[in-house]
Design a protein around this motif. Structure first.
Motif, PDB file in Angstrom:
ATOM      1  N   LYS A  36       0.869  -1.189   0.000  1.00 49.91           N
ATOM      2  CA  LYS A  36       0.000   0.000   0.000  1.00 49.91           C
ATOM      3  C   LYS A  36       0.901   1.233   0.000  1.00 49.91           C
ATOM      4  O   LYS A  36       1.559   1.526   1.002  1.00 49.91           O
ATOM      5  CB  LYS A  36      -0.901  -0.016   1.242  1.00 49.91           C
ATOM      6  N   PRO A  37       0.949   1.952  -1.129  1.00 46.59           N
ATOM      7  CA  PRO A  37       1.952   3.017  -1.249  1.00 46.59           C
ATOM      8  C   PRO A  37       1.675   4.235  -0.368  1.00 46.59           C
ATOM      9  O   PRO A  37       0.521   4.635  -0.201  1.00 46.59           O
ATOM     10  CB  PRO A  37       1.889   3.402  -2.728  1.00 46.59           C
ATOM     11  N   SER A  38       2.781   4.782   0.163  1.00 47.55           N
ATOM     12  CA  SER A  38       2.677   6.080   0.835  1.00 47.55           C
ATOM     13  C   SER A  38       3.418   7.127  -0.003  1.00 47.55           C
ATOM     14  O   SER A  38       3.195   8.320   0.130  1.00 47.55           O
ATOM     15  CB  SER A  38       3.267   6.017   2.242  1.00 47.55           C
ATOM     16  N   ASP A  55      13.293  14.447 -15.186  1.00 47.38           N
ATOM     17  CA  ASP A  55      12.078  14.880 -14.491  1.00 47.38           C
ATOM     18  C   ASP A  55      11.712  13.847 -13.436  1.00 47.38           C
ATOM     19  O   ASP A  55      11.688  12.642 -13.722  1.00 47.38           O
ATOM     20  CB  ASP A  55      10.910  14.990 -15.487  1.00 47.38           C
ATOM     21  N   ARG A  56      11.476  14.328 -12.222  1.00 44.72           N
ATOM     22  CA  ARG A  56      11.050  13.434 -11.131  1.00 44.72           C
ATOM     23  C   ARG A  56       9.826  14.040 -10.459  1.00 44.72           C
ATOM     24  O   ARG A  56       9.917  15.123  -9.862  1.00 44.72           O
ATOM     25  CB  ARG A  56      12.166  13.282 -10.098  1.00 44.72           C
ATOM     26  N   ILE A  57       8.713  13.348 -10.559  1.00 39.70           N
ATOM     27  CA  ILE A  57       7.484  13.829  -9.929  1.00 39.70           C
ATOM     28  C   ILE A  57       7.118  12.859  -8.802  1.00 39.70           C
ATOM     29  O   ILE A  57       6.955  11.661  -9.031  1.00 39.70           O
ATOM     30  CB  ILE A  57       6.327  13.935 -10.945  1.00 39.70           C
ATOM     31  N   LEU A  58       7.030  13.421  -7.600  1.00 35.45           N
ATOM     32  CA  LEU A  58       6.775  12.609  -6.410  1.00 35.45           C
ATOM     33  C   LEU A  58       5.364  12.852  -5.883  1.00 35.45           C
ATOM     34  O   LEU A  58       4.944  14.002  -5.703  1.00 35.45           O
ATOM     35  CB  LEU A  58       7.792  12.980  -5.314  1.00 35.45           C
ATOM     36  N   TYR A  59       4.635  11.762  -5.637  1.00 32.66           N
ATOM     37  CA  TYR A  59       3.334  11.824  -4.961  1.00 32.66           C
ATOM     38  C   TYR A  59       3.557  11.361  -3.516  1.00 32.66           C
ATOM     39  O   TYR A  59       4.093  10.269  -3.300  1.00 32.66           O
ATOM     40  CB  TYR A  59       2.330  10.879  -5.593  1.00 32.66           C
ATOM     41  N   THR A  60       3.130  12.173  -2.568  1.00 36.89           N
ATOM     42  CA  THR A  60       3.241  11.785  -1.152  1.00 36.89           C
ATOM     43  C   THR A  60       1.834  11.769  -0.562  1.00 36.89           C
ATOM     44  O   THR A  60       1.079  12.737  -0.715  1.00 36.89           O
ATOM     45  CB  THR A  60       4.109  12.798  -0.367  1.00 36.89           C
ATOM     46  N   LYS A  61       1.506  10.665   0.116  1.00 41.63           N
ATOM     47  CA  LYS A  61       0.158  10.559   0.681  1.00 41.63           C
ATOM     48  C   LYS A  61       0.063  11.409   1.940  1.00 41.63           C
ATOM     49  O   LYS A  61       0.881  11.273   2.851  1.00 41.63           O
ATOM     50  CB  LYS A  61      -0.160   9.096   0.996  1.00 41.63           C
ATOM     51  N   GLU A  62      -0.938  12.286   1.958  1.00 45.75           N
ATOM     52  CA  GLU A  62      -1.165  13.118   3.143  1.00 45.75           C
ATOM     53  C   GLU A  62      -2.626  12.963   3.513  1.00 45.75           C
ATOM     54  O   GLU A  62      -3.499  13.564   2.877  1.00 45.75           O
ATOM     55  CB  GLU A  62      -0.826  14.581   2.850  1.00 45.75           C
ATOM     56  N   GLY A  63      -2.896  12.121   4.492  1.00 38.15           N
ATOM     57  CA  GLY A  63      -4.292  11.802   4.826  1.00 38.15           C
ATOM     58  C   GLY A  63      -4.934  11.095   3.660  1.00 38.15           C
ATOM     59  O   GLY A  63      -4.420  10.069   3.198  1.00 38.15           O
ATOM     60  N   ASN A  64      -6.017  11.679   3.140  1.00 36.54           N
ATOM     61  CA  ASN A  64      -6.720  11.036   2.027  1.00 36.54           C
ATOM     62  C   ASN A  64      -6.315  11.590   0.666  1.00 36.54           C
ATOM     63  O   ASN A  64      -6.875  11.188  -0.351  1.00 36.54           O
ATOM     64  CB  ASN A  64      -8.245  11.225   2.191  1.00 36.54           C
TER      65      ASN A  64
END
Ligand SMILES: Cc1cc2nc3c(=O)[nH]c(=O)nc-3n(C[C@H](O)[C@H](O)[C@H](O)COP(=O)(O)O)c2cc1C
Length: 212
Positions: free
Chosen positions: A178-180, A194-203
């Protein structure tokens, strides 16, 4: 000796911008995965799975992505294998998809957990009979004295499961990561990728750009 220092390749195929990526990393991953499939990359669902033990010793190996949705990334394996023992000790793992033909990689960090028996059974039933029996035969990651031992074990299992359905071994099944964090990397010229980062913050997912 190998001459590695003169090996050089410029990445020019594509670019990635925070304004054009999807708000959901799952949608973005699906798009990239389809592009990897269309590019006819060999086994695009191969991902490297990095684990570490309670003693902080890292380990890495390839596994196949078999279920993907917004719940996470699922692979199947032997629940007594080294990777399973390491996941037991530390459920935090990393995944990496490397699609070099597209000059791309996707990196994922997340927590790993066993999927339900029902989900594992549902996938196991879709495997070929040979693969189902194979799951019974191999005590994955243990030392064996010879290849012959495997052939003998295989013959025994074939006899045992001569007719009827092959049952799901209780030591075999899936894990879901389950990715964070999910990072999409697109190679660019002069190593200014190019580096695009998704970070989970709550929902929700925060989108950032990382320096290459
Ligand atoms: C392309 C590729 C795909 C693989 N897929 C799986 C897989 O889905 N599940 C699995 O248990 N092992 C898979 N393996 C074998 C693993 O890399 C590894 O050898 C095995 O799982 C034992 O790892 P461990 O001793 O760290 O538990 C694959 C290997 C390759 C090269």
């Amino acid at each position: 000796m190998l001459n590695l220092q003169d090996m050089r390749r410029e990445y020019k195929q594509s670019e990635l911008d925070e304004s054009s990526v999807d708000a959901s990393p799952f949608v973005e991953f699906e798009k990239w995965f389809k592009e990897a499939q269309n590019a006819q990359i060999l086994e695009p669902n191969t991902m490297l799975l990095a684990t570490s033990s309670a003693q902080n010793i890292p380990n890495i190996r390839a596994v196949l992505l078999k279920i993907f949705d917004e719940k996470g990334f699922v692979f199947f394996t032997n629940y007594n294998s080294d990777k399973a023992k390491e996941i037991e000790q530390n459920p935090n793992v990393a995944l990496e998809f490397l699609w070099l033909d597209l000059e791309r990689q996707v990196r994922i960090i997340g927590a790993c957990e066993k999927i339900s028996h029902t989900e594992s059974l549902s996938y196991f039933m879709k495997r070929s009979r040979g693969s189902q029996i194979g799951a019974w035969v191999s005590e994955q990651s243990t030392i064996i004295s010879s290849r012959k031992l495997l052939s003998i074990a295989l013959e025994k299992m074939k006899e045992k499961f001569e007719s009827g359905k092959v049952p799901l071994p209780d030591f075999w099944g899936g894990y879901r990561v389950k990715p964070s964090k999910m990072e999409f990397w697109q190679g660019r010229e002069s190593r200014l990728h190019d580096r695009i980062l998704y970070t989970k913050e709550g929902n929700r997912w925060k989108i950032s750009r990382l320096a290459p």
